[in-house]
Design a protein around this motif. Structure first.
Motif, PDB file in Angstrom:
ATOM      1  N   UNK A  58      -0.145 108.039 -22.800  1.00 47.13           N
ATOM      2  CA  UNK A  58      -0.794 109.523 -22.788  1.00 47.13           C
ATOM      3  C   UNK A  58       0.384 110.119 -22.011  1.00 47.13           C
ATOM      4  N   UNK A  59       0.677 111.860 -21.989  1.00 47.06           N
ATOM      5  CA  UNK A  59       1.332 112.307 -21.553  1.00 47.06           C
ATOM      6  C   UNK A  59       1.044 113.484 -20.419  1.00 47.06           C
ATOM      7  N   UNK A  60       0.951 113.393 -18.860  1.00 50.12           N
ATOM      8  CA  UNK A  60       0.970 113.909 -19.083  1.00 50.12           C
ATOM      9  C   UNK A  60       2.645 114.909 -17.202  1.00 50.12           C
ATOM     10  N   UNK A  61       2.333 116.436 -17.878  1.00 50.39           N
ATOM     11  CA  UNK A  61       3.437 116.909 -16.796  1.00 50.39           C
ATOM     12  C   UNK A  61       3.288 117.710 -15.492  1.00 50.39           C
ATOM     13  N   UNK A  62       4.039 117.227 -14.524  1.00 51.64           N
ATOM     14  CA  UNK A  62       4.701 118.128 -13.843  1.00 51.64           C
ATOM     15  C   UNK A  62       5.968 118.981 -13.726  1.00 51.64           C
TER      16      UNK A  62
END
Ligand code: IMP
Ligand code: MG
Length: 170
Positions: A58-62
């Protein structure tokens, strides 16, 4: 400032991305992975990588910044933090470029305090300058010189990110 030299072609970059994706597919086979993309510079690398992954991911962003124009400010600012709990998770940070090491070392410190199961780094471009802060980069795209570069997600004052190749700006 203008583009003076192409450093890496679109073909070279795409070929390297495919190799990195295949290493990541092997290393994370049978595991859950969260790709933590560092905005804005890594957005193109993350999407090219994503298309070549065949694992449970899965993909998460900062969003983090350390540069103003072409000079490092010497400190990082979290513009947008994660909105999930990463404790017990396998995290792979995807970053655009490693220069002084400030961004990645600060980010690692912040994320380690949140107790992930594992944390590794993929960085597309690593500058061959004397590193102020050592950081272990498991998946490295290319080693480049110390010049200021743009393209493939990297900007100068918000511009040039859309170029599919990496170029020197001077
Ligand atoms: P560091 O914190 O000094 O390692 O710098 C890393 C950050 O600075 C990267 O995430 C980029 O956003 C930015 N940066 C460093 N070098 C360049 C460059 O040559 N072009 C564009 N951005 C750069
Ligand atoms: Mg950055």
């Amino acid at each position: 400032m203008k583009i003076t030299k192409k450093i890496l072609s679109e073909e070279q970059i795409q070929e390297r991305i495919i190799k990195l994706a295949s290493e990541i597919n092997t290393d994370y086979e049978g595991k859950n992975l969260i790709i933590l993309g560092v905005l804005k510079g890594a957005f193109i690398a993350i999407s090219d990588l994503a298309k070549n992954l065949n694992i449970d991911v899965s993909f998460e962003f900062m969003s983090i910044s350390s540069y103003e124009g072409s000079e490092s400010t010497g400190q990082i600012k979290i513009e947008k933090d994660l909105d999930i709990d990463i404790s017990g998770k396998n995290i792979l940070i995807v970053e655009d470029i490693f220069d002084t090491g400030l961004t990645l070392s600060s980010l690692i410190d912040i994320l380690e305090s949140r107790n992930p199961k594992s944390i590794e780094i993929m960085c597309m471009f690593v500058k061959s300058v004397e590193k102020k802060i050592p950081v272990k980069i498991k998946y490295k795209g290319f080693e480049i010189g110390s010049e200021f570069v743009v393209g493939y997600g990297l900007d100068y004052m918000g511009k040039y990110r859309e170029l599919p190749y990496l170029a020197e700006l001077s």
